[in-house]
Design an enzyme around this catalytic site. Structure first.
Site, mmCIF file in Angstrom:
data_model
loop_
_atom_site.group_PDB
_atom_site.id
_atom_site.type_symbol
_atom_site.label_atom_id
_atom_site.label_comp_id
_atom_site.label_asym_id
_atom_site.label_seq_id
_atom_site.Cartn_x
_atom_site.Cartn_y
_atom_site.Cartn_z
ATOM 1 N N CYS A 2 14.561 3.321 6.630
ATOM 2 C CA CYS A 2 13.719 4.433 7.058
ATOM 3 C C CYS A 2 12.336 4.210 6.466
ATOM 4 C CB CYS A 2 14.277 5.750 6.526
ATOM 5 S SG CYS A 2 15.978 6.057 6.984
ATOM 6 N N ARG A 27 10.052 1.164 11.155
ATOM 7 C CA ARG A 27 11.191 1.120 10.222
ATOM 8 C C ARG A 27 12.333 2.026 10.658
ATOM 9 N NH1 ARG A 27 9.911 -0.913 5.162
ATOM 10 N NH2 ARG A 27 11.639 0.265 4.278
ATOM 11 N N TRP A 83 15.934 5.958 10.266
ATOM 12 C CA TRP A 83 16.879 5.051 10.928
ATOM 13 C C TRP A 83 18.240 5.488 10.437
ATOM 14 C CZ3 TRP A 83 16.781 1.487 14.739
ATOM 15 C CH2 TRP A 83 17.905 0.680 14.899
ATOM 16 N N ASN A 109 14.938 6.900 1.650
ATOM 17 C CA ASN A 109 15.287 5.672 2.381
ATOM 18 C C ASN A 109 16.306 4.938 1.541
ATOM 19 O OD1 ASN A 109 15.381 3.307 3.910
ATOM 20 N ND2 ASN A 109 13.731 2.379 2.703
ATOM 21 N N GLY A 110 17.470 4.659 2.093
ATOM 22 C CA GLY A 110 18.513 3.940 1.351
ATOM 23 C C GLY A 110 19.873 4.521 1.688
ATOM 24 N N GLU A 496 26.086 -19.953 18.078
ATOM 25 C CA GLU A 496 24.965 -19.063 17.740
ATOM 26 C C GLU A 496 23.714 -19.869 17.439
ATOM 27 O OE1 GLU A 496 24.119 -16.260 18.170
ATOM 28 O OE2 GLU A 496 22.503 -15.837 16.756
ATOM 29 N N LYS A 500 20.046 -19.435 19.343
ATOM 30 C CA LYS A 500 18.799 -19.170 18.601
ATOM 31 C C LYS A 500 17.716 -20.154 19.034
ATOM 32 C CE LYS A 500 19.022 -15.846 17.356
ATOM 33 N NZ LYS A 500 20.197 -15.345 17.913
ATOM 34 N N GLU A 503 16.586 -19.810 22.859
ATOM 35 C CA GLU A 503 15.948 -18.573 23.323
ATOM 36 C C GLU A 503 14.534 -18.390 22.769
ATOM 37 O OE1 GLU A 503 17.536 -14.725 22.243
ATOM 38 O OE2 GLU A 503 18.398 -15.505 20.419
ATOM 39 N N HIS A 519 35.099 -35.802 25.451
ATOM 40 C CA HIS A 519 35.590 -35.366 26.770
ATOM 41 C C HIS A 519 34.445 -35.150 27.749
ATOM 42 C CE1 HIS A 519 39.677 -34.919 25.284
ATOM 43 N NE2 HIS A 519 39.151 -34.395 24.189
ATOM 44 N N LYS A 618 14.933 -7.186 24.122
ATOM 45 C CA LYS A 618 15.735 -6.972 22.915
ATOM 46 C C LYS A 618 17.097 -6.376 23.266
ATOM 47 C CE LYS A 618 16.907 -6.852 18.684
ATOM 48 N NZ LYS A 618 17.338 -8.123 18.077
HETATM 49 C C1 AGP Z 1 20.449 -12.746 20.683
HETATM 50 O O1 AGP Z 1 19.459 -13.340 19.869
HETATM 51 C C2 AGP Z 1 19.870 -12.155 21.955
HETATM 52 N N1 AGP Z 1 18.815 -11.278 21.669
HETATM 53 C C3 AGP Z 1 20.948 -11.580 22.872
HETATM 54 O O2 AGP Z 1 21.858 -12.597 23.156
HETATM 55 C C4 AGP Z 1 21.734 -10.388 22.297
HETATM 56 O O3 AGP Z 1 22.556 -10.821 21.237
HETATM 57 C C5 AGP Z 1 22.623 -9.807 23.410
HETATM 58 O O4 AGP Z 1 21.785 -9.333 24.441
HETATM 59 C C6 AGP Z 1 23.539 -8.687 22.935
HETATM 60 O O5 AGP Z 1 22.779 -7.612 22.463
HETATM 61 P P1 AGP Z 1 23.535 -6.415 21.679
HETATM 62 O O6 AGP Z 1 24.102 -7.018 20.440
HETATM 63 O O7 AGP Z 1 22.479 -5.396 21.418
HETATM 64 O O8 AGP Z 1 24.614 -5.915 22.583
#
Ligand code: AGP
Length: 623
Positions: A2, A27, A83, A109-110, A496, A500, A503, A519, A618
């Site tokens: 927060c 925040r 938050w 905040n905490g 993962e 990263k 993207e 394979h 996002k």
């Molecule tokens: C991950 O870096 C991406 N931003 C994307 O794959 C994300 O993880 C995915 O859209 C799922 O989002 P969520 O965890 O908010 O459901």
């Protein structure tokens, strides 16, 4: 996470507080509120109370609009932008929180980890609570210790209260009885004092101070500040005075929002040590028989422990956390696990049983495919356990139970601290179920929990080596193809890692189960290929070593991420990046960090904005 702020000066406090909260809104934006010491007693206040409190659910604009219809004259106050961690976003759960008399107000905040016990203790003394938050206990405790006749005053009451609090806090307190001062204190959450001319302020970070001053004092843990309009007194937690010279800060506002980091993504990568501690610490309890996992907030109960199968669904990074979960639930709880990408699960007419433990992972709690999959599972009668970062999100509201990652707002599109805290929640669940199902011996359970408790400090140690990754990225950011490979937990982390990199750097990057190379994928390996092998599964070192030889013999450059002290790969790989040793099965909590940093530095080297990668959002709230 927060944002809190406070002002003591000669200007009207309300607009100053709102402006500071605007700078802190990144925040947290679930709700906002202010408390101002009115110049005159409030109308129809029988006790002459001067504490004017206004707070509202929703972004700061809701509070600002509400305040535009009323003014409060007063030159001292505190403010908060929330938050949510305990208690979903609502007017009553918004800060400031007041004591029963309405003469003391607190913003915080905490996470107060022992708030439930404190709440019971206070309720046993006839204190009536209005909210579901942990913070409200602070206001009532200060009131409990505040005895005007004792002469200890407000500071004495605050110091006594701080002794009872466990967990993290950056807090500010005002009282109608002391209209000339505000009291601030911190432990494990940031708090900064701004020293102005005829005015003094506090804030969670520098952004909210720069409009007034660049002379600041960074409060240290357990220190307390008392702000007046013309001076500030600093104290230790025991009430001894501290003299400290101010620090001059040169940051601009944008840099300050990023905590001095170049991008939110790098800031959030570095926040992982704290985010992991915040997510773990309240759930790891010391008992008479040793450490135990406490998931009281979700009341797992016997029916969950008796589930014959675990099903996990998610998208993107959250799906990769689900993949780690597959190995974790099988390893610790000996449970069969089905993991499915949400957009696949929802359309394949899946077989879902009502007694499945159905876990849905989502940082935002708003991803369309994930919500649709969850609703489909609910129709089959499955009980939904959400792992999410957003209190009050659609997923959290529709799930039967929610286990929160306490990572704070994740601003960068590329998910980093949300991922590692999702893993922490998954590990806590898998270990707890393993214990409840008697699949883990007491000795192993103790060993795993001891290792888990060390993860935050080990994550910090990995982060301290970021320069090695930065230099490696400078040498390889232009590679045409980057492949990540690993086995078991390392395969999930490879997935993962590849996401990263692709993207935010737009490099073609893929992940393979290392055993799959021959394979087909090995046909792609050439001299313009970098292969990153994640090698933490000690029992499979010979296997991954032969995979490394297969790719390097075909001209690929190679990096191995493995344990400190491990010598199995130095002779066969171009570079080896080591991470502190923990249990092989917990390695994803640490092995993903160098991959996150590699992706970040490759993106920067390629001139991209890591915070806002092209074509991505996002939260994918549409299909
Ligand atoms: C991950 O870096 C991406 N931003 C994307 O794959 C994300 O993880 C995915 O859209 C799922 O989002 P969520 O965890 O908010 O459901």
């Amino acid at each position: 996470m927060c944002g809190i702020t406070g002002y003591a000066g000669y200007k009207e406090a309300a607009p100053v507080l709102l402006d500071a909260l605007k700078k802190l809104e990144y925040r947290g934006y679930d709700s906002a509120g202010i408390a101002v010491l009115a110049a005159q007693p409030l109308e129809n206040s029988p006790s002459g109370n001067r504490l004017f409190v206004r707070k509202a659910k929703g972004p700061l604009s809701v509070l600002s609009e509400r305040l535009s219809h009323e003014t409060v004259a007063g030159t001292l106050g505190i403010g908060h932008t929330r938050w949510a961690t305990h208690g979903e976003p609502s007017d009553v759960n918004s800060h400031p929180h007041t004591d029963v008399s309405g003469r003391i107000a607190v913003v915080h905040n905490g996470i107060i980890e022992n708030y439930a016990r404190l709440k019971e203790w206070l309720q046993a003394r006839d204190v009536v609570f209005l909210s579901d938050t942990d913070t409200e206990v602070i206001a009532h405790l200060i009131n409990y210790y505040y005895k005007p006749e004792s002469g200890g005053g407000l500071l004495g009451a605050v110091l006594e209260t701080l002794k009872r609090l466990e967990g993290s806090y950056a807090l500010a307190v005002v009282s109608s009885d002391f209209p000339d001062r505000l009291i601030a204190a911190r432990k494990d959450s940031p708090l900064i004092v701004g020293l102005g001319q005829g005015e003094n302020l506090i804030a969670s970070d520098v952004t909210a101070l720069l409009a007034h001053t660049r002379e600041v004092c960074f409060l240290e843990d357990r220190e307390v500040a008392v702000l007046y309009r013309d001076h500030v007194d600093l104290f230790t937690g025991q009430g001894e005075k501290i003299i400290r010279a101010p620090t001059h800060v040169d940051w601009d506002v944008e840099a300050a929002e990023k905590g001095g980091y170049a991008h939110f993504m790098l800031k959030e990568i570095h926040e992982q040590a704290k985010a992991l501690a915040d997510t773990l610490r309240p759930r790891l309890k010391e008992t008479t028989t040793g450490r135990d996992i406490s998931l009281d907030e979700i009341k797992l109960g016997d029916n969950w422990a008796a589930a014959p199968r675990v099903v996990i669904t998610a998208c993107g990074t959250a799906w990769h956390a689900a993949m780690v979960g597959k190995y974790a639930f099988e390893h610790f709880a000996r449970l069969p696990v089905e993991v499915d990408i949400a957009s696949e699960y929802r359309y394949r007419n899946p077989v879902t049983n009502p007694d499945d433990l159905f876990i849905v992972i989502s940082q935002s709690g708003e991803t369309a495919d994930t919500l649709a999959a969850m609703r489909l599972a609910k129709k089959s009668g499955a009980r939904i356990l959400a792992v999410t970062n957003v209190v009050g999100s659609t997923l959290a509201r529709e799930a039967d139970l929610s286990l929160y990652t306490w990572a704070g707002p994740e601003i960068a599109v590329a998910s980093t601290k949300a991922f590692t805290t999702q893993l922490m929640c998954i590990y806590l669940l898998a270990l707890k179920l393993g214990k409840l199902r008697s699949r883990i011996t007491d000795a192993d359970y103790a060993r795993y929990l001891k290792a888990l408790a060390k993860i935050p400090e080990q994550a910090a140690a990995v982060l301290a080596k970021q320069e090695l990754i930065q230099k490696f990225a400078a040498r390889h950011f232009n590679k045409g193809k980057v492949f990540f490979m690993g086995r078991q937990f390392d395969y999930a982390v490879s997935l993962e890692s590849a996401l990263k990199l692709k993207e935010i750097s737009y490099t073609h990057s893929e992940a393979f189960a290392a055993g799959e190379l021959k394979h087909g994928p090995i046909a792609l390996v050439d001299t313009n290929t970098l292969v990153v092998a994640i090698a933490t599964q000690t029992a499979l070192f010979d296997k991954i070593a032969s995979n490394i030889r297969e790719v390097t013999s075909r001209g690929a450059a190679s990096l191995v991420i493995t344990w400190e002290g491990e010598s199995a790969f130095a002779a066969i790989a171009d570079e080896v990046f080591t991470i502190p040793k923990t249990e092989d099965c917990l390695s994803p909590l640490l092995s993903i960090i160098p991959a996150q940093l590699f992706a970040y530095y490759c993106a920067v080297q390629r001139g991209n904005d890591p915070d806002k990668p092209r074509n991505l959002a996002k939260s994918v709230t549409v299909e």
